[in-house]
Design a protein around this motif. Structure first.
Motif: not given
Length: 376
Positions: A366, A362-363, A370, A301
């Motif tokens: 994400r 996981t969320l 995003r 990232s």
């Protein structure tokens, strides 16, 4: 005395004028030609007049002093009496200011006289896009004053100068927007490669250039692209051919995706092949025809910790943990990397979940990837 130009000479100067926005120093060729044609010492085009808020932006002919331009932008612009001329009209300075006032002005004594400039011819142009530009032609005292013929000569170029300034502004805006969007794509860690109608590489961004240099799954061979295994490469070129046929047939935009194996054994690359939508009047060999987007799962990232911290109201410790998880580590690996206990890491993770409104690692990953944080 101004020598009349032949049609060929005038056409050549117009060509230089319209080429101006594409030069590395805009209009430098035209200004030099104008200076020589008018027997002048300097020719200056000001695209942005100086003010107390911004410096002026001017192009000067060869031989002009950078120190002179700087002193004008810093101080003398406030004393310049030869400004705010009638729009699109060529004016001689002594028509605008009496010779007596001109000679006695602090602007002349402090700025022009030391560099042997006396006679000035100029025009101001307020374009339809709101910009205000100025053109000034200057001579030393011994060269004699400007006359009506000089005024008419400069006036013959003014409509063309205004058009090229507007073209320059439009091109500059397009370039700024292109750089903005290209920078955003870079921040999103997406590689982009643009191909022409022959399937040759026109342009690639920084991530794509790095991947091409690594030659691990995708590489450049004779201006064309080779990917993965032989089967991958066959499939890839098939997708490119389909996109190019779609482009020529003006069919709806074609988008295809595929995975590419990497010889190193690292995680596969993800590729999307997409036709570039062209405008109705696009033409030429070097027009973009196909774009390839590349996703590298191994890419970390690029979000800035301070931005993530501000967006989600995290503590510094929570931010550090979030970044370790976003870059693919497990909670155990992250706690070891950060030098904290597993229980401390889990407590911080619960706090992170509460602040971000997610319920799983996981969320969380994400959400970070995003979010607008990656554009910081």
């Amino acid at each position: 005395m101004l020598r009349p130009l032949s049609l060929e000479e005038f056409s050549g100067m117009l060509g230089s004028l319209y080429q101006g926005p594409l030069e590395s120093i805009p209009w430098s060729t035209f200004l030099d030609q104008l200076k020589c044609s008018m027997g002048a010492k300097h020719a200056t085009l000001t695209l942005r007049p100086p003010s107390q808020h911004v410096d002026g932006l001017s192009i000067n002919t060869a031989g002009s002093s950078a120190a002179m331009s700087a002193s004008y932008n810093q101080y003398f612009y406030t004393l310049d009496p030869f400004t705010d001329l009638p729009n699109r009209q060529v004016v001689i300075c002594t028509e605008f200011v009496s010779e007596k006032d001109w000679l006695e002005s602090e602007f002349y004594k402090g700025f022009l006289e030391p560099v042997d400039v006396f006679h000035i011819l100029g025009a101001d142009i307020n374009t339809s896009l709101g910009s205000k530009c100025r053109i000034r032609i200057s001579r030393d005292r011994a060269s004699g004053p400007f006359n009506q013929q000089d005024k008419e000569f400069l006036a013959s170029f003014l409509p063309h100068l205004e058009r090229t300034v507007i073209l320059h502004m439009c091109l500059n805006r397009i370039e700024s927007e292109r750089n903005l969007y290209a920078g955003a794509v870079d921040k999103l860690a997406v590689g982009t490669i643009i191909l022409d109608q022959d399937g040759k590489v026109l342009q690639s961004n920084r991530l794509a250039q790095r991947l091409l240099a690594e030659r691990d799954g995708i590489e450049l061979v004779n201006d064309g692209l080779q990917v993965g295994t032989v089967r991958d490469c066959q499939e890839f070129h098939k997708l490119i051919d389909q996109a190019l046929l779609s482009q020529k047939g003006k069919n709806p935009s074609l988008v295809k995706a595929m995975r590419v194996q990497r010889p190193s054994g690292r995680v596969n690359l993800g590729l999307i092949v997409r036709r570039v939508q062209q405008s109705e009047w696009s033409d030429g060999r070097y027009c973009p025809a196909v774009v390839i987007f590349i996703s590298d799962p191994a890419q970390k990232s690029t979000a800035l910790e301070e931005i993530v911290r501000s967006l989600f109201d995290l503590t510094p410790a929570e931010t550090h943990l979030t970044f370790q998880l976003a870059n693919g580590q497990t909670i155990d690996e992250a706690s070891e990397e950060l030098g904290i206990s597993r229980n401390t890491a889990r407590a911080q993770l619960r706090s992170i979940f509460s602040k971000t409104g997610v319920t799983s690692q996981t969320l969380l990953v994400r959400l970070i990837l995003r979010s607008v944080a990656t554009l910081g």
